[in-house]
Design a protein around this motif. Structure first.
Motif, PDB file in Angstrom:
ATOM      1  N   THR A  25      -4.740  -0.810  12.344  1.00 34.68           N
ATOM      2  CA  THR A  25      -4.778   0.132  10.895  1.00 34.68           C
ATOM      3  C   THR A  25      -3.396   0.466  10.580  1.00 34.68           C
ATOM      4  OG1 THR A  25      -4.627   2.186  12.418  1.00 34.68           O
ATOM      5  CG2 THR A  25      -6.807   1.161  12.220  1.00 34.68           C
ATOM      6  N   PHE A  26      -3.565   0.647   9.343  1.00 36.15           N
ATOM      7  CA  PHE A  26      -2.348   0.986   8.868  1.00 36.15           C
ATOM      8  C   PHE A  26      -2.194   2.120   7.660  1.00 36.15           C
ATOM      9  CE2 PHE A  26       0.384   0.408   4.735  1.00 36.15           C
ATOM     10  CZ  PHE A  26       1.622   0.452   5.391  1.00 36.15           C
ATOM     11  N   HIS A  27      -1.423   2.938   7.722  1.00 44.12           N
ATOM     12  CA  HIS A  27      -1.295   4.168   7.095  1.00 44.12           C
ATOM     13  C   HIS A  27       0.132   4.231   6.329  1.00 44.12           C
ATOM     14  CE1 HIS A  27      -4.616   5.826   9.120  1.00 44.12           C
ATOM     15  NE2 HIS A  27      -4.230   5.417  10.290  1.00 44.12           N
ATOM     16  N   PHE A  28       0.000   4.229   5.076  1.00 43.74           N
ATOM     17  CA  PHE A  28       1.072   4.262   4.390  1.00 43.74           C
ATOM     18  C   PHE A  28       1.867   5.882   4.162  1.00 43.74           C
ATOM     19  CE2 PHE A  28       3.023   4.768  -0.093  1.00 43.74           C
ATOM     20  CZ  PHE A  28       4.042   3.991   0.138  1.00 43.74           C
ATOM     21  N   THR A  29       3.158   5.815   4.120  1.00 42.88           N
ATOM     22  CA  THR A  29       3.834   7.032   4.084  1.00 42.88           C
ATOM     23  C   THR A  29       4.912   6.767   3.554  1.00 42.88           C
ATOM     24  OG1 THR A  29       4.349   8.959   5.309  1.00 42.88           O
ATOM     25  CG2 THR A  29       4.684   6.965   6.435  1.00 42.88           C
ATOM     26  N   LEU A  30       5.487   7.823   2.677  1.00 34.86           N
ATOM     27  CA  LEU A  30       6.670   7.942   2.094  1.00 34.86           C
ATOM     28  C   LEU A  30       7.520   8.678   2.787  1.00 34.86           C
ATOM     29  CD1 LEU A  30       5.892   8.094  -1.804  1.00 34.86           C
ATOM     30  CD2 LEU A  30       6.909   6.176  -0.404  1.00 34.86           C
ATOM     31  N   LEU A  31       7.445   9.296   4.056  1.00 35.67           N
ATOM     32  CA  LEU A  31       8.077  10.344   4.843  1.00 35.67           C
ATOM     33  C   LEU A  31       9.592   9.801   5.031  1.00 35.67           C
ATOM     34  CD1 LEU A  31       8.126  13.123   5.934  1.00 35.67           C
ATOM     35  CD2 LEU A  31       7.463  12.051   8.041  1.00 35.67           C
ATOM     36  N   PRO A  32       9.703   8.679   5.246  1.00 38.44           N
ATOM     37  CA  PRO A  32      11.302   8.061   5.613  1.00 38.44           C
ATOM     38  C   PRO A  32      11.947   8.095   4.234  1.00 38.44           C
ATOM     39  CG  PRO A  32       9.521   6.708   6.621  1.00 38.44           C
ATOM     40  CD  PRO A  32       8.882   7.576   5.856  1.00 38.44           C
TER      41      PRO A  32
END
Length: 83
Positions: free
Chosen positions: A40-47
């Motif tokens: 599964t892949f979850h896109f995040t802009l946190l970094p």
């Protein structure tokens, strides 16, 4: 003026990182994970969000420190150093 230039470069770097990073994830990573039912892949802009204030702080602090060190020299010494 040096700080403004640093902020301009930091802003353009962040804009490119956000846009190109999002596009790379949207196209590249999703193509790799599309057929795999075990991952599964979850896109995040946190970094990028974490790096944003750090990069902006560097864009302000580094030119300020460099200019303060340069101010310690007289104008004559600065002109002679360019020769």
């Amino acid at each position: 003026m040096l700080i403004d230039e640093g902020l301009y470069y930091a802003g353009s770097t962040l804009l490119a990182a956000y846009v190109l990073g999002t596009m790379a994830v949207a196209v590249g990573v999703r193509m790799m994970v599309a057929g795999d039912w075990t991952a599964t892949f979850h896109f995040t802009l946190l970094p990028l969000v974490i790096c944003t204030p750090i990069l902006i702080a560097f864009a302000i602090v580094i030119p300020y420190i460099c200019f303060k060190n340069l101010e310690k020299q007289s104008i004559v010494e600065r002109l002679r150093a360019t020769d």
